[in-house]
Write an enzyme that holds these catalytic residues in place. Structure first.
Site, PDB file in Angstrom:
ATOM      1  CG  LEU A 552       8.966  -4.813  26.748  1.00  0.00           C
ATOM      2  CD1 LEU A 552       9.824  -3.759  27.419  1.00  0.00           C
ATOM      3  CD2 LEU A 552       7.616  -4.936  27.449  1.00  0.00           C
ATOM      4  N   GLY A 554       9.833  -4.175  18.832  1.00  0.00           N
ATOM      5  CA  GLY A 554      11.032  -4.211  17.996  1.00  0.00           C
ATOM      6  C   GLY A 554      11.044  -3.019  17.070  1.00  0.00           C
ATOM      7  N   GLY A 555      12.197  -2.751  16.502  1.00  0.00           N
ATOM      8  CA  GLY A 555      12.350  -1.623  15.602  1.00  0.00           C
ATOM      9  C   GLY A 555      13.478  -1.862  14.632  1.00  0.00           C
ATOM     10  CG  PHE A 557      18.600   0.749  15.715  1.00  0.00           C
ATOM     11  CD1 PHE A 557      19.681   0.924  14.872  1.00  0.00           C
ATOM     12  CD2 PHE A 557      17.729   1.793  15.893  1.00  0.00           C
ATOM     13  CE1 PHE A 557      19.895   2.124  14.225  1.00  0.00           C
ATOM     14  CE2 PHE A 557      17.936   2.998  15.253  1.00  0.00           C
ATOM     15  CZ  PHE A 557      19.023   3.165  14.418  1.00  0.00           C
ATOM     16  CB  SER A 559      13.761  -7.716  19.540  1.00  0.00           C
ATOM     17  OG  SER A 559      13.528  -8.088  18.191  1.00  0.00           O
ATOM     18  CE  LYS A 575      16.034  -1.351  20.909  1.00  0.00           C
ATOM     19  NZ  LYS A 575      15.582  -0.258  20.042  1.00  0.00           N
ATOM     20  CG  ASP A 675      14.054   5.352  13.208  1.00  0.00           C
ATOM     21  OD1 ASP A 675      13.180   5.832  12.472  1.00  0.00           O
ATOM     22  OD2 ASP A 675      14.040   4.178  13.600  1.00  0.00           O
TER      23      ASP A 675
END
Length: 863
Positions: A552, A554-555, A557, A559, A575, A675
Site C-alpha cells: 500500500l 511506505g514511510g 518506519f 512498508s 506494517k 511525524d
C-alpha cells in the site's frame, strides 16, 4: 579516685576536641581550591573550585578492571554523573592513590608521585623560583587548573594541554611562533583515558577550519568559518546558546566559544569512536544530550573499526568481524575500543607462499563478503575474467581482497573502512546531511531555516556495487560434505525404516492440516474480537498478506501491505517495521502491548502484532479511503479521488486534532508522534480521520526524539527545535499539525513547483505558509487561501470556520514553541469554544523573500 577519673575524662575530651578541630581544619584546607607546597592531595582528598563547579582529585574510570587511578578534573555540582574533562596522567596510571601524591615539587612544578615514589607526571615548566613555596596550583570555576607564582603570574595551565574535552572559554588553535597545535585527543576506550587514535585540531596551514584525524590521516573537515557557522556544520547557525569566535593574528590563530546562559553546562568532546560531539547536560533527565555530532554517520569515521572490521550503525556493537576473522583483542572490544580491528582465525604462510609461487588454487581461498561496500584506493589489475582477477590476487601474499565488475580491483595490506550497506525497499544507499534547505531549492548554510538538505548516494550509482571477496585460509572455508561409509550405513538403515517414515509423513500431514485450520479460525476470531491485543504467528500474517505482495505504501518506519482475514474476512493493513533490529523480542512485545491499550476514535486501531526472528509486524484495521495525502493531492497509483468538500476537510482537521490531544494528554504517558503529515492521517469509509504510526516513536526509544543525529521526520513538517537541538516536546507535533492544516485549507503542498503560466510571466509561486501568515496578520480576506476547487462551491464554505482554521494554523507554526497553543487549545479554537487573536508572522517565514521560488516538496523522509 573518682575525681581523678573525672579529670582524666575531661582531659581526654579536651584532646579529642582539639584533634577534631585540627582534622577539621585540615579537611577545610584540603577542600579549598588551592594546592600549595604543604597541602598535597592524595587518596580521597580533593580540591574544589571556589564556586563549586569543578573538582580535582584521583578517580577511577568506569569499567576499569585493572585498578588504575588517574588525577583529573570533573564537574562537581549540577552534574550527577562523574564526567572527567581533563586528565593529567592519562598514559601513566597509579595503582594506589592513598600512597600517591599530587604536590608542588622543590623545583616549583606541579608533579604526581606514584606509590613507589617515582615521578609519573609533571607540569614540566622552567621556573626561576627561589623555593617551592613560591608556587601554588589553583582550580577555577571554568575548569582550568593553573600553576601560579605567588606574584600572580601563570606558569602553566591545563587549558593549554586539553585531553578529549573542549570547554567553553578555552582556546583551541595554533601558536604561529612555535608551530604548536593545541588539539584534543580521544580516550583509547571508555575505561582507558590514554591517548587514542583520533585527534581534533585547527588546520595547521592557517585556514579557519577544523580537522579530525586518525593516526595523522585527515578524514573529516569542518569547512571554513563564515562568521556564523562552519560550512560543514550548518546546524550550528541555529544554536543561539553558543557564541563561537575565530581569531587570527601574527602570533596565533584559534577558536573559542562561550555560553550565553551561564547556568547551561555544555562541552565539546572527541569520543572514543572518533566523533566530535557538542553535548549539553539536562538536569531534569540526569543525562547528556547530543546537540550535534560530526561526522554525522559514525561509519564515516576513518578506520573506526580498525583493520578488517565492518561498521554497521544499525547493529550493537556497531563493529563486527567478517567470516574467518575475529577481534584482535577481545578485551579491548568489550571496553569499546575497536581500533585494533580484526585478525584471521588462521593464516598458514607456507600455503600462501606455495600458491604465490606455483599459481595453484590449492592454498588460500576467497569468500564473498555480502553487503559490504568496497573500500577505497584499490589497485587496478589486468584481468579478462573473474577467475583471472582471483588468480592475480592469489599470486601475492600481500593481496587480501579482490572484486571483479567493470574492472579487476585488488586490495593489499589491511582493509580499512569496511561498511555494511543500508537497505531500504530493496535498494542499497547512503544518506547524509549536506546543508540547509532554502526556498530556492538550493542548499546553503547562511540562513538557519530549520530544514536540511539530504544527499542520497545509491550504490547502483557507484562502483561499490561490485562484490568483495576476502582472502581466507583454505582450512577456514566451508567444505561440501561428500558421501562416506557412515553415509552408506545410514542409507541402509533408512531403507529399512522407509515404511515407518511414510506412515509418519501421513500422520504429520494430517496433523498439519488440522492445526492450520484451527490456527486460521483462531486468527479470524482474534482479529474480529474487540478485546486485548493478539500476538499472531508470522506464518498467519504472511498468508493473510499473500506473502506481502500487495504493497500500500511506505514511510519512515517501514512498508505497509494489504491483507485479508481468512475465508473472505475483513481487510487488514500490515506494517513491516524497519530500524528495530536492535530491539529485543521481549522489549518489543512489552512496548506493543502498551500501545495496543491506546484506543480512540481518531487513532488507527492496532489489532495485533508478530515478532519472528528479525521481523517485526504490526496488524491494523484497513482504512478504505487511504491517506489524507491521496485525498488532497491525488496519486497513490489508483483513480483520482473526488475533491473533499469544505465540511469534510474541517471535520478531518478537528478529528486529527482530537487524536493528537488524546496522545498528548489522554494517555498515562504523553506520546509525541514526531511525524505528523498527511500520509500518516488515514480516512475510513466515512472519512473519519485516524492518526497512524502514533506509537512508533515510543518503540524507537527516547533517544529517537532527543538526539539530533538520530532525528526522524519529514521535510516541510519539522519544527525548528528538531534542528536547534533543544529537547523535543509535544509542541513539535503542534507545529507539524499546523503545516498539515494549511495544506488541508489550500489543497496543495506548502511548497509547490512553478506553474507554466507563471513561468512565462516571469513570476514564481510563493511559499503558501508565508502568504497565509501575512493575510491573516493583516486582516485580509481569507477566501483566496482556499483550495481553488472549492471557491465556486457556493455556500458550502463556512467563512467563520475558514478564519478559525487559518488563525489556528498560523499560531501552530510559530518559531518559539512557547507561543504555540496546546492541542487542547487547538481543538477548542477550531470548535469555536474560545476565540483566537491575530497571530504574528513567524520569524522563519518572514525571513523569506517575497519572490522566492519553491521546488516541489516530495515528502522526503529522513533515514
Amino acid at each position: 579516685m573518682l575525681r581523678l577519673s573525672h579529670q582524666m575524662a575531661s582531659s581526654a575530651a579536651l584532646l579529642f576536641f582539639m584533634a577534631a578541630a585540627i582534622i577539621g581544619g585540615s579537611a577545610r584546607c584540603f577542600a579549598s581550591d588551592t594546592i600549595s607546597a604543604d597541602s598535597a592531595i592524595s587518596g580521597s582528598r580533593t580540591v574544589v573550585s571556589r564556586g563549586g563547579n569543578f573538582e580535582l582529585g584521583f578517580f577511577r574510570p568506569p569499567g576499569d578492571t585493572n585498578h588504575n587511578y588517574y588525577v583529573g578534573i570533573w564537574y562537581k555540582k549540577a552534574v550527577s554523573v562523574r564526567t572527567p574533562v581533563w586528565v593529567a596522567n592519562r598514559a601513566a596510571p597509579v595503582s594506589d592513590p592513598a600512597s600517591s601524591q599530587l604536590a608542588i615539587a622543590a623545583d616549583g612544578n606541579l608533579v604526581l608521585i606514584n606509590e613507589a615514589g617515582k615521578l609519573v607526571w609533571s607540569s614540566n615548566v622552567s621556573c626561576s623560583c627561589s623555593s617551592s613555596s613560591s608556587n601554588v596550583a589553583v582550580i577555577s570555576d571554568s575548569g582550568n587548573l593553573a600553576l601560579r607564582h605567588k606574584n600572580g603570574g601563570v606558569l602553566w595551565q591545563s587549558v593549554e594541554h586539553p585531553t578529549d574535552t573542549w570547554l567553553p572559554g578555552v582556546r583551541l588553535g595554533m601558536d604561529k611562533i612555535t608551530g604548536h597545535v593545541q588539539a584534543v585527543v580521544s580516550w583509547k576506550s571508555y575505561s582507558d583515558p590514554a591517548p587514542g587514535m583520533f585527534s581534533l585540531g585547527i588546520d595547521p596551514n592557517g585556514t579557519s577550519q577544523f580537522f579530525i584525524s586518525w593516526n595523522k590521516t585527515i578524514f573529516w573537515r569542518s569547512g571554513e568559518w563564515d562568521g556564523d557557522a562552519f560550512a560543514g556544520i550548518p546546524e550550528m547557525s541555529s544554536h543561539d546558546k553558543y557564541n563561537f569566535e575565530f581569531v587570527s593574528n601574527e602570533n596565533a590563530s584559534y577558536f573559542d566559544y562561550t555560553l550565553q546562559d551561564p547556568t547551561v553546562i555544555s562541552r565539546l568532546v572527541l569520543d572514543v569512536s572518533g566523533q566530535a560531539r557538542q553535548i549539553m547536560w539536562l538536569p531534569g533527565a540526569d543525562e547528556w544530550m547530543t546537540i550535534w555530532a560530526e561526522p554525522h554517520k559514525l561509519c564515516d569515521v576513518y578506520a573506526v573499526c580498525g583493520a578488517f572490521g565492518v561498521c554497521n550503525e544499525k547493529s550493537q556493537p556497531f563493529c563486527s568481524c567478517p567470516t574467518g576473522f575475529r577481534p584482535s583483542s577481545i578485551r579491548d572490544w568489550e571496553q569499546g575500543d575497536y581500533s585494533q580491528g580484526c585478525r584471521r582465525d588462521h593464516y598458514p604462510p607456507n600455503q600462501c607462499a606455495s600458491s604465490a609461487v606455483h599459481g595453484k588454487d590449492d592454498g588460500d581461498a576467497f569468500l564473498l563478503a555480502p553487503g559490504i561496500f568496497l573500500p577505497g584506493n584499490p589497485t587496478p589489475a589486468q584481468a579478462s575474467s573473474a577467475q583471472d582477477c582471483r588468480m592475480a590476487c592469489l599470486r601475492s601474499c600481500d593481496c587480501n581482497a579482490y572484486s571483479y565488475g567493470s574492472r579487476c580491483s585488488l586490495w593489499y595490506g589491511d582493509l580499512l573502512n569496511l561498511q555494511q550497506l543500508a537497505v531500504q525497499d530493496g535498494r542499497k544507499f547512503y544518506a547524509r546531511v549536506i546543508g540547509t534547505w532554502r526556498p530556492s531549492g538550493r542548499c546553503c548554510t547562511s540562513q538557519p531555516l530549520h530544514h536540511v538538505c539530504i544527499e542520497f548516494s545509491s550504490v547502483q550509482d557507484t562502483e561499490g556495487m561490485d562484490d568483495l571477496y576476502l582472502r581466507l585460509s583454505a582450512m577456514e572455508m566451508p567444505r561440501p560434505k561428500g558421501p562416506n561409509k557412515r553415509t552408506i550405513v545410514f542409507v541402509s538403515i533408512g531403507a529399512i525404516a522407509s515404511v515407518l517414515v511414510a506412515l509418519s509423513v501421513v500422520v504429520f500431514v494430517l496433523v498439519k492440516v488440522i492445526r492450520r485450520r484451527q490456527r486460521s479460525t483462531r486468527f479470524m476470531q482474534a482479529a474480529l474480537e474487540g478485546g486485548n491485543l493478539v500476538p499472531f504467528a508470522y506464518s498467519d500474517v504472511r498468508r493473510a498478506t499473500k506473502n506481502f505482495s500487495a504493497k500500500l505504501g511506505g514511510g519512515s518506519f517501514g512498508s505497509v501491505y494489504k491483507g485479508a482475514l481468512p475465508h473472505g474476512g475483513a481487510a487488514i493493513a500490515v506494517k513491516k517495521l524497519e530500524g528495530l533490529l536492535c530491539v529485543g523480542e521481549k522489549q518489543f512485545r512489552n512496548e506493543v502491548r502498551t500501545i495496543g491499550t491506546i484506543q480512540h476514535v481518531n487513532l488507527v486501531r492496532l489489532r495485533g502484532f508478530s515478532s519472528h526472528g528479525r521481523e517485526r509486524l504490526l496488524v491494523y484495521d484497513y482504512m478504505a479511503n487511504g491517506s489524507l495525502d491521496r485525498a488532497l493531492f491525488g496519486g497513490g497509483g489508483g483513480a483520482t479521488a473526488p475533491t473533499l468538500s469544505w465540511r469534510a476537510r474541517f471535520q478531518i482537521a478537528v478529528g486529527a486534532a482530537r487524536g493528537l490531544l488524546y496522545l498528548h494528554e489522554g494517555c498515562r504517558d504523553c506520546i509525541i508522534h514526531c511525524d505528523i503529515k498527511p500520509e500518516n492521517i488515514l480516512l475510513d469509509e466515512d472519512l473519519v480521520p485516524k492518526i497512524a504510526d502514533f506509537g512508533l516513536a515510543k518503540l524507537l526509544g527516547r533517544d529517537f526524539s532527543r538526539v539530533l543525529t538520530t532525528f526522524r521526520g519529514t521535510i516541510g513538517y519539522l519544527a525548528p527545535e528538531w534542528i536547534s537541538g533543544v529537547p523535543i516536546t509535544a509542541k513539535a507535533d503542534v507545529y507539524s499539525y499546523g503545516m498539515v492544516l494549511l495544506e488541508i485549507i489550500s489543497g496543495r503542498r506548502n511548497a509547490r513547483s512553478w506553474v507554466a503560466e507563471e513561468e512565462e510571466e516571469g513570476r514564481m509561486s510563493e511559499y503558501f505558509p508565508l502568504v497565509a501568515a501575512r493575510k491573516v496578520s493583516q486582516g485580509e480576506a481569507l477566501v483566496g487561501l482556499l483550495d481553488e476547487r472549492l471557491r465556486g462551491d457556493g455556500g458550502d464554505v463556512d467563512v467563520r470556520e475558514l478564519e478559525r482554521a487559518c488563525r489556528v494554523a498560523c499560531w501552530c507554526v510559530q518559531d518559539n514553541e512557547a507561543h504555540r497553543p496546546s492541542m487542547e487549545q487547538v481543538v477548542q479554537a477550531l470548535e469555536g469554544v474560545v476565540t483566537t487573536d491575530v497571530p504574528p508572522v513567524p520569524t522563519s517565514l518572514r525571513a523569506l523573500t517575497d519572490n522566492a521560488g519553491f521546488t516541489s516538496a516530495r515528502s522526503l523522509v529522513l533515514p
